[in-house]
Scaffold this motif. Structure first.
Motif, PDB file in Angstrom:
ATOM      1  N   THR A   2       0.846  -1.188   0.000  1.00  4.92           N
ATOM      2  CA  THR A   2       0.000   0.000   0.000  1.00  4.92           C
ATOM      3  C   THR A   2       0.883   1.241   0.000  1.00  4.92           C
ATOM      4  O   THR A   2       1.842   1.338   0.761  1.00  4.92           O
ATOM      5  CB  THR A   2      -0.919   0.029   1.235  1.00  4.92           C
ATOM      6  N   LEU A  14       1.289   5.415   0.273  1.00  6.93           N
ATOM      7  CA  LEU A  14       0.713   6.625   0.850  1.00  6.93           C
ATOM      8  C   LEU A  14       1.288   7.848   0.139  1.00  6.93           C
ATOM      9  O   LEU A  14       2.507   8.024   0.077  1.00  6.93           O
ATOM     10  CB  LEU A  14       1.017   6.703   2.345  1.00  6.93           C
ATOM     11  N   VAL A  16      -3.366   5.197  -0.835  1.00  9.01           N
ATOM     12  CA  VAL A  16      -4.120   5.984   0.137  1.00  9.01           C
ATOM     13  C   VAL A  16      -3.481   7.366   0.202  1.00  9.01           C
ATOM     14  O   VAL A  16      -2.331   7.552  -0.203  1.00  9.01           O
ATOM     15  CB  VAL A  16      -4.140   5.309   1.531  1.00  9.01           C
ATOM     16  N   ALA A  65      -2.735  11.241   2.202  1.00  2.00           N
ATOM     17  CA  ALA A  65      -2.636  12.097   3.382  1.00  2.00           C
ATOM     18  C   ALA A  65      -3.013  13.501   2.938  1.00  2.00           C
ATOM     19  O   ALA A  65      -2.359  14.076   2.071  1.00  2.00           O
ATOM     20  CB  ALA A  65      -1.213  12.075   3.942  1.00  2.00           C
ATOM     21  N   ASP A 100      -0.749   9.725  10.120  1.00  3.69           N
ATOM     22  CA  ASP A 100      -1.894   9.277  10.907  1.00  3.69           C
ATOM     23  C   ASP A 100      -1.601   7.847  11.360  1.00  3.69           C
ATOM     24  O   ASP A 100      -1.458   6.948  10.526  1.00  3.69           O
ATOM     25  CB  ASP A 100      -3.162   9.335  10.056  1.00  3.69           C
ATOM     26  N   ASN A 158      -3.400   5.682  12.422  1.00  2.00           N
ATOM     27  CA  ASN A 158      -4.444   4.729  12.037  1.00  2.00           C
ATOM     28  C   ASN A 158      -4.385   4.358  10.559  1.00  2.00           C
ATOM     29  O   ASN A 158      -5.147   3.510  10.102  1.00  2.00           O
ATOM     30  CB  ASN A 158      -5.824   5.315  12.354  1.00  2.00           C
ATOM     31  N   THR A 159      -3.501   5.020   9.810  1.00  2.00           N
ATOM     32  CA  THR A 159      -3.344   4.714   8.386  1.00  2.00           C
ATOM     33  C   THR A 159      -2.169   3.766   8.195  1.00  2.00           C
ATOM     34  O   THR A 159      -1.057   4.063   8.624  1.00  2.00           O
ATOM     35  CB  THR A 159      -3.104   5.997   7.567  1.00  2.00           C
ATOM     36  N   ARG A 160      -2.430   2.667   7.557  1.00  2.25           N
ATOM     37  CA  ARG A 160      -1.388   1.664   7.327  1.00  2.25           C
ATOM     38  C   ARG A 160      -0.845   1.823   5.907  1.00  2.25           C
ATOM     39  O   ARG A 160      -1.593   1.814   4.935  1.00  2.25           O
ATOM     40  CB  ARG A 160      -1.958   0.253   7.512  1.00  2.25           C
TER      41      ARG A 160
END
Length: 415
Positions: A122, A124, A145, A147, A160, A162-164
């Motif tokens: 994944t 970011l 994903v 930011a 964050d 909570n974001t992997r």
């Protein structure tokens, strides 16, 4: 018949800058009017005389049997890697020449480094950011994903918990916003990467402009006057200024912007020996990848890059950097005088909030038709850029002054 990579169907039909260039060409052909182009971040000042003379000497060497060279060293010639090591050391940053890889530019490396990672990772990305980062990972079929970078965080998102994510792209100073991370802010990303066992791909292509940047500046012609009084608040030029970054970060940089090598092509990537993924050396994996897929940058260009880092070369490069940042200041102040809000300040881009409630696309059409100025709609850099616009200051002083005059005239008249 072979099957094409189905992920290409997920890309935008045209690359952002190709798309805007076509619109400009159509406008010029239809109206016969010349457009002032402030869209592409391409340099306009020439190579330093130090670099040019070095490449001339190198070309002459290649024309003599006793000094001719064939294939070069896999990582790049030692003389250039040592010069880059010194370039870091002069800023108090320690990198090993053995961890430096010479390439044909930051854009290539930012894309090619993705070859090291499985498609199931994944990624970011900040939003907005340089669109090529997304494109290369869409092509590879990876999950992306984002930011959010916006006015609330100065266009510098923080991690964050909570974001992997497995791979994190950071660009500082950022393209398009011109915002740049200070050490304390980057420390949060380094801690995040170490905790999540992620790798940061850090694009430092614009680091050379940091000493000449910031809205606090009175002049962009003297780097000594442009340093913040509090060093902790001043943006860093390398992620390796942050402790622990060698365990989680790859840094990509380029001669394109600070040495005018956009058409000459040379860049470099630093992959620390300490960086490992599941006990596999990332540096060794990249060495293997490069040996199979890249035959290096020409000897002539590498001699030019070495000279660009010399005392004489750097003096010319710094004058050029100051020149572009002064262009940005001229454009920015013209926008601000007309009530337009601007952000960033550490790269030769002006990131402006679109006036009159327009989107970036609407503002593009407005400026093209009313003032014959072309920039880049912010939505091309991500959804958070939709109501913003990027002006490039990699232009001549005459163009910057003309753009400032036209902008004030058209903005003060309103819609």
């Amino acid at each position: 018949m072979p099957n094409l990579n189905k992920n290409y169907e997920k890309l935008r039909k045209n690359y952002l800058f190709t798309e805007t260039a076509k619109k400009i060409a159509v406008f010029e052909e239809r109206t016969g009017r010349k457009v002032l182009r402030l869209g592409i971040g391409d340099v306009t000042l020439p190579l330093s005389s130090a670099a040019v003379n070095a490449m001339k000497r190198a070309a002459e060497e290649m024309g003599r049997k006793e000094t001719f060279r064939g294939y070069g060293e896999e990582q790049g010639y030692a003389f250039l890697r040592e010069a880059i090591k010194k370039y870091y050391a002069d800023r108090g940053v320690s990198v090993s020449a053995n961890d430096i890889f010479i390439s044909d530019g930051a854009k290539s490396d930012c894309a090619n480094l993705s070859d090291l990672f499985d498609e199931n990772n994944t990624v970011l990305l900040p939003d907005p950011v340089y669109p090529a980062y997304a494109d290369v990972n869409v092509m590879a079929g990876r999950k992306i994903v984002y930011a959010a970078a916006d006015e609330s965080n100065g266009f510098l998102p923080e991690p964050d918990e909570n974001t992997r994510a497995d791979i994190v792209y950071l660009c500082s100073p950022n393209n398009p916003t011109g915002a740049a991370y200070a050490a304390e802010e980057l420390e949060k990303w380094v801690r995040y990467a170490i905790q999540k066992k992620a790798v940061i791909l850090y694009d430092a292509a614009y680091e050379c402009f940091i000493p000449f940047g910031g809205f606090f500046d009175k002049s962009a012609d003297d780097a000594g006057k442009n340093r913040a009084e509090n060093g902790k608040d001043f943006p860093v030029r390398s992620i390796y200024e942050v402790p622990g970054a060698d365990q989680c970060a790859i840094e990509v940089c380029s001669f394109s912007k600070f040495a005018s090598f956009t058409g000459t092509r040379c860049g470099f990537t630093v992959i620390p020996a300490a960086l490992r993924c599941k006990n596999v050396s990332v540096k060794e994996a990249w060495t293997r990848r490069q040996s199979a897929r890249f035959n290096g940058v020409s000897y002539i260009v590498q001699r030019g890059a070495e000279a660009a880092l010399s005392e004489a070369g750097m003096a010319e490069n710094e004058r050029n950097a100051a020149y572009y940042m002064q262009n940005a200041r001229i454009i920015r102040e013209s926008l601000q005088s007309a009530g337009v809000v601007c952000y960033g300040g550490y790269a030769p881009y002006v990131w402006a909030k679109c006036p009159f409630g327009m989107t970036g696309g609407e503002f593009f059409a407005f400026l093209l038709n009313r003032a014959q100025i072309a920039g880049t709609p912010g939505g091309g850099f991500g959804k958070n850029g939709e109501n913003y616009f990027r002006f490039s200051a990699f232009c001549s002083r005459e163009s910057a002054l003309l753009a400032a005059e036209r902008l004030q005239n058209v903005l003060n008249r309103g819609v």
